[in-house]
Design a protein around this motif. Sequence first.
Motif, PDB file in Angstrom:
ATOM      1  N   PRO A   7       0.831  -1.205   0.000  1.00  0.00           N
ATOM      2  CA  PRO A   7       0.000   0.000   0.000  1.00  0.00           C
ATOM      3  C   PRO A   7       0.868   1.257   0.000  1.00  0.00           C
ATOM      4  O   PRO A   7       2.007   1.241   0.460  1.00  0.00           O
ATOM      5  CB  PRO A   7      -0.800  -0.111   1.297  1.00  0.00           C
ATOM      6  N   ILE A   8       0.307   2.318  -0.536  1.00  0.00           N
ATOM      7  CA  ILE A   8       0.995   3.614  -0.541  1.00  0.00           C
ATOM      8  C   ILE A   8       0.321   4.484   0.494  1.00  0.00           C
ATOM      9  O   ILE A   8      -0.899   4.701   0.452  1.00  0.00           O
ATOM     10  CB  ILE A   8       0.949   4.261  -1.929  1.00  0.00           C
ATOM     11  N   THR A   9       1.109   4.947   1.431  1.00  0.00           N
ATOM     12  CA  THR A   9       0.598   5.780   2.511  1.00  0.00           C
ATOM     13  C   THR A   9       1.104   7.202   2.332  1.00  0.00           C
ATOM     14  O   THR A   9       2.310   7.427   2.228  1.00  0.00           O
ATOM     15  CB  THR A   9       1.046   5.232   3.877  1.00  0.00           C
ATOM     16  N   LEU A  10       0.181   8.135   2.295  1.00  0.00           N
ATOM     17  CA  LEU A  10       0.545   9.548   2.199  1.00  0.00           C
ATOM     18  C   LEU A  10       1.041  10.038   3.549  1.00  0.00           C
ATOM     19  O   LEU A  10       0.636   9.512   4.587  1.00  0.00           O
ATOM     20  CB  LEU A  10      -0.663  10.382   1.778  1.00  0.00           C
ATOM     21  N   PRO A  11       1.894  11.045   3.533  1.00  0.00           N
ATOM     22  CA  PRO A  11       2.286  11.642   4.815  1.00  0.00           C
ATOM     23  C   PRO A  11       1.039  12.192   5.517  1.00  0.00           C
ATOM     24  O   PRO A  11       0.081  12.587   4.852  1.00  0.00           O
ATOM     25  CB  PRO A  11       3.226  12.781   4.416  1.00  0.00           C
ATOM     26  N   PRO A  12       1.035  12.219   6.841  1.00  0.00           N
ATOM     27  CA  PRO A  12      -0.126  12.790   7.544  1.00  0.00           C
ATOM     28  C   PRO A  12      -0.417  14.204   7.047  1.00  0.00           C
ATOM     29  O   PRO A  12       0.500  14.968   6.742  1.00  0.00           O
ATOM     30  CB  PRO A  12       0.316  12.805   9.009  1.00  0.00           C
ATOM     31  N   VAL A  51     -14.353  15.461  -1.280  1.00  0.00           N
ATOM     32  CA  VAL A  51     -14.238  14.101  -0.749  1.00  0.00           C
ATOM     33  C   VAL A  51     -12.832  13.881  -0.206  1.00  0.00           C
ATOM     34  O   VAL A  51     -12.656  13.389   0.916  1.00  0.00           O
ATOM     35  CB  VAL A  51     -14.564  13.048  -1.841  1.00  0.00           C
ATOM     36  N   PHE A  52     -11.833  14.257  -0.986  1.00  0.00           N
ATOM     37  CA  PHE A  52     -10.445  14.076  -0.589  1.00  0.00           C
ATOM     38  C   PHE A  52     -10.125  14.804   0.717  1.00  0.00           C
ATOM     39  O   PHE A  52      -9.561  14.220   1.645  1.00  0.00           O
ATOM     40  CB  PHE A  52      -9.517  14.569  -1.716  1.00  0.00           C
ATOM     41  N   VAL A  53     -10.501  16.072   0.798  1.00  0.00           N
ATOM     42  CA  VAL A  53     -10.203  16.874   1.989  1.00  0.00           C
ATOM     43  C   VAL A  53     -10.895  16.293   3.216  1.00  0.00           C
ATOM     44  O   VAL A  53     -10.286  16.164   4.287  1.00  0.00           O
ATOM     45  CB  VAL A  53     -10.583  18.360   1.777  1.00  0.00           C
ATOM     46  N   ARG A  54     -12.158  15.910   3.081  1.00  0.00           N
ATOM     47  CA  ARG A  54     -12.866  15.329   4.219  1.00  0.00           C
ATOM     48  C   ARG A  54     -12.177  14.049   4.688  1.00  0.00           C
ATOM     49  O   ARG A  54     -11.976  13.834   5.890  1.00  0.00           O
ATOM     50  CB  ARG A  54     -14.329  15.051   3.876  1.00  0.00           C
ATOM     51  N   ARG A  56      -9.038  13.204   4.309  1.00  0.00           N
ATOM     52  CA  ARG A  56      -7.749  13.563   4.924  1.00  0.00           C
ATOM     53  C   ARG A  56      -7.963  14.148   6.319  1.00  0.00           C
ATOM     54  O   ARG A  56      -7.210  13.851   7.239  1.00  0.00           O
ATOM     55  CB  ARG A  56      -6.984  14.546   4.040  1.00  0.00           C
ATOM     56  N   MET A  57      -9.004  14.954   6.500  1.00  0.00           N
ATOM     57  CA  MET A  57      -9.290  15.535   7.810  1.00  0.00           C
ATOM     58  C   MET A  57      -9.699  14.458   8.812  1.00  0.00           C
ATOM     59  O   MET A  57      -9.489  14.618  10.013  1.00  0.00           O
ATOM     60  CB  MET A  57     -10.375  16.613   7.696  1.00  0.00           C
ATOM     61  N   GLU A  58     -10.269  13.373   8.303  1.00  0.00           N
ATOM     62  CA  GLU A  58     -10.651  12.252   9.164  1.00  0.00           C
ATOM     63  C   GLU A  58      -9.476  11.323   9.434  1.00  0.00           C
ATOM     64  O   GLU A  58      -9.633  10.313  10.114  1.00  0.00           O
ATOM     65  CB  GLU A  58     -11.810  11.487   8.535  1.00  0.00           C
ATOM     66  N   GLY A  59      -8.307  11.666   8.885  1.00  0.00           N
ATOM     67  CA  GLY A  59      -7.102  10.892   9.179  1.00  0.00           C
ATOM     68  C   GLY A  59      -6.754   9.818   8.171  1.00  0.00           C
ATOM     69  O   GLY A  59      -5.846   9.015   8.410  1.00  0.00           O
ATOM     70  N   GLU A  60      -7.424   9.799   7.025  1.00  0.00           N
ATOM     71  CA  GLU A  60      -7.127   8.772   6.014  1.00  0.00           C
ATOM     72  C   GLU A  60      -5.848   9.136   5.266  1.00  0.00           C
ATOM     73  O   GLU A  60      -5.734  10.211   4.701  1.00  0.00           O
ATOM     74  CB  GLU A  60      -8.286   8.643   5.016  1.00  0.00           C
ATOM     75  N   ASN A  61      -4.887   8.227   5.292  1.00  0.00           N
ATOM     76  CA  ASN A  61      -3.607   8.435   4.615  1.00  0.00           C
ATOM     77  C   ASN A  61      -3.326   7.377   3.553  1.00  0.00           C
ATOM     78  O   ASN A  61      -2.371   7.503   2.797  1.00  0.00           O
ATOM     79  CB  ASN A  61      -2.458   8.439   5.628  1.00  0.00           C
ATOM     80  N   LEU A  63      -3.605   5.651   0.177  1.00  0.00           N
ATOM     81  CA  LEU A  63      -4.009   6.102  -1.150  1.00  0.00           C
ATOM     82  C   LEU A  63      -5.130   5.245  -1.718  1.00  0.00           C
ATOM     83  O   LEU A  63      -6.069   5.761  -2.319  1.00  0.00           O
ATOM     84  CB  LEU A  63      -2.802   6.112  -2.100  1.00  0.00           C
ATOM     85  N   GLY A  64      -5.061   3.946  -1.523  1.00  0.00           N
ATOM     86  CA  GLY A  64      -6.114   3.060  -2.022  1.00  0.00           C
ATOM     87  C   GLY A  64      -7.466   3.390  -1.416  1.00  0.00           C
ATOM     88  O   GLY A  64      -8.487   3.419  -2.117  1.00  0.00           O
ATOM     89  N   ALA A  65      -7.493   3.649  -0.118  1.00  0.00           N
ATOM     90  CA  ALA A  65      -8.747   3.998   0.555  1.00  0.00           C
ATOM     91  C   ALA A  65      -9.278   5.341   0.056  1.00  0.00           C
ATOM     92  O   ALA A  65     -10.497   5.517  -0.102  1.00  0.00           O
ATOM     93  CB  ALA A  65      -8.550   4.026   2.067  1.00  0.00           C
ATOM     94  N   LEU A  66      -8.382   6.279  -0.223  1.00  0.00           N
ATOM     95  CA  LEU A  66      -8.805   7.575  -0.758  1.00  0.00           C
ATOM     96  C   LEU A  66      -9.426   7.412  -2.139  1.00  0.00           C
ATOM     97  O   LEU A  66     -10.453   8.025  -2.441  1.00  0.00           O
ATOM     98  CB  LEU A  66      -7.617   8.540  -0.815  1.00  0.00           C
ATOM     99  N   VAL A  67      -8.818   6.574  -2.959  1.00  0.00           N
ATOM    100  CA  VAL A  67      -9.348   6.330  -4.307  1.00  0.00           C
ATOM    101  C   VAL A  67     -10.735   5.690  -4.221  1.00  0.00           C
ATOM    102  O   VAL A  67     -11.663   6.106  -4.925  1.00  0.00           O
ATOM    103  CB  VAL A  67      -8.373   5.461  -5.130  1.00  0.00           C
ATOM    104  N   ILE A  68     -10.893   4.704  -3.357  1.00  0.00           N
ATOM    105  CA  ILE A  68     -12.195   4.044  -3.194  1.00  0.00           C
ATOM    106  C   ILE A  68     -13.246   5.041  -2.707  1.00  0.00           C
ATOM    107  O   ILE A  68     -14.394   5.034  -3.183  1.00  0.00           O
ATOM    108  CB  ILE A  68     -12.093   2.850  -2.217  1.00  0.00           C
TER     109      ILE A  68
END
Length: 109
Positions: A7-12, A51-54, A56-61, A63-68
Amino acid sequence: MAEPIPPITLPPAENPQQEGEWLKSVLCQWLDHEFIPEAINQQIAERATQVFVRQRMEGENDLGALVIAIVTEMQAFDFSKSFFSEFAVANAVSDLLLDSLGIDRCCGQ
């Protein structure tokens, strides 16, 4: 057996709003250059960014989960006036994020 792609994890997120402004700008540019500039592209970029900002604000880092999340939430968007779909938009977001991190997206590297 082939090894799974890690998995690819974005920086916090330090400033999700700033990330969102950047994403909206580059996504809209990508949409305009991929086919033709259309007024709907700004709306698509705005919605995907929300969607992306929300997320990220909820702590999602992840990348796969962000895409979904983007695919799932963009299914409610009316793409009838666009050449794009929720999948194309989510994949573009992924590619833009990988590019910004300097991660080569070819061949799972």
